[in-house]
Write an enzyme that holds these catalytic residues in place. Sequence first.
Site, PDB file in Angstrom:
ATOM      1  N   ARG A 127      58.105  37.690  60.047  1.00  0.00           N
ATOM      2  CA  ARG A 127      59.178  37.114  59.034  1.00  0.00           C
ATOM      3  C   ARG A 127      60.101  38.228  58.515  1.00  0.00           C
ATOM      4  O   ARG A 127      61.319  38.013  58.145  1.00  0.00           O
ATOM      5  CB  ARG A 127      58.618  36.224  57.888  1.00  0.00           C
ATOM      6  CG  ARG A 127      58.211  34.840  58.509  1.00  0.00           C
ATOM      7  CD  ARG A 127      59.453  34.176  59.122  1.00  0.00           C
ATOM      8  NE  ARG A 127      58.765  32.898  59.681  1.00  0.00           N
ATOM      9  CZ  ARG A 127      59.398  32.087  60.375  1.00  0.00           C
ATOM     10  NH1 ARG A 127      60.551  32.453  61.107  1.00  0.00           N
ATOM     11  NH2 ARG A 127      59.050  30.912  60.781  1.00  0.00           N
TER      12      ARG A 127
ATOM     13  N   SER B  31      68.519  56.792  56.083  1.00  0.00           N
ATOM     14  CA  SER B  31      67.472  57.193  56.531  1.00  0.00           C
ATOM     15  C   SER B  31      66.162  56.803  56.223  1.00  0.00           C
ATOM     16  O   SER B  31      66.290  55.844  55.112  1.00  0.00           O
ATOM     17  CB  SER B  31      67.283  58.624  55.750  1.00  0.00           C
ATOM     18  OG  SER B  31      65.874  59.338  55.727  1.00  0.00           O
TER      19      SER B  31
ATOM     20  N   GLU C 174      62.160  39.520  61.360  1.00  0.00           N
ATOM     21  CA  GLU C 174      63.300  38.591  61.465  1.00  0.00           C
ATOM     22  C   GLU C 174      64.148  38.632  60.458  1.00  0.00           C
ATOM     23  O   GLU C 174      65.560  38.370  60.769  1.00  0.00           O
ATOM     24  CB  GLU C 174      62.703  37.042  61.373  1.00  0.00           C
ATOM     25  CG  GLU C 174      63.487  36.087  61.913  1.00  0.00           C
ATOM     26  CD  GLU C 174      62.775  34.573  61.775  1.00  0.00           C
ATOM     27  OE1 GLU C 174      63.148  34.048  62.565  1.00  0.00           O
ATOM     28  OE2 GLU C 174      62.128  34.430  60.741  1.00  0.00           O
TER      29      GLU C 174
END
Length: 193
Positions: free
Chosen positions: A121, A147, A124
């Site tokens: 998740r 970075s 995602e």
Amino acid sequence: FISSPSAAAVIRSSRAAYAPASPPRAYSSILATEIAERTKRMLDAKEQSGLSYDELASKLGVTNTYTAQLLMGQAKLTSETAIKLQEALPDASKQDIEDMTTAFPMRAFDEEILKEPNVYRTYEAITHYGEAIKSIINEQCGDGIMSAIDFYCDVGTTTGKHGEKRVVITFNGKFLPHIEQKMDDNSAKSPRD
């Protein structure tokens, strides 16, 4: 992250389920078994201490995410922080802590971890919002990237307007601008035959 010893046991036992899908390489510069065994010992020492990641991080003077990375062999332990870690986790062996200061971590991950729902998740969310995040970074900072080396990550919680617990993940990375590759600035030109 780990709310009780029984939760820690479930997490440790679930790690065993993430066996690599493909056969291991015949050679490796990664001492995977040694690192996995040290990680288990360090997580056991954390559990024995009764400290949360936030509490341990406070004693070490680093973020909670970096603290977890140290225990899991994903970050290098400095000699200054090693002293604090030994004090905070008295059940951790001196050898393990010394090894953590001398070994260079392999900052990689097993793709199988993406099958773990919490990790997936988070992945995602980054991919779903990725293009928007990139656009805002470009607008606010210019042409470049954030970075992940000069970088801080911290995980916390807050309470939403309906009283629900909410997760807050902060990424704080140095902006690295892309450069125009001027020939005169290239101090290591490739040879030409």
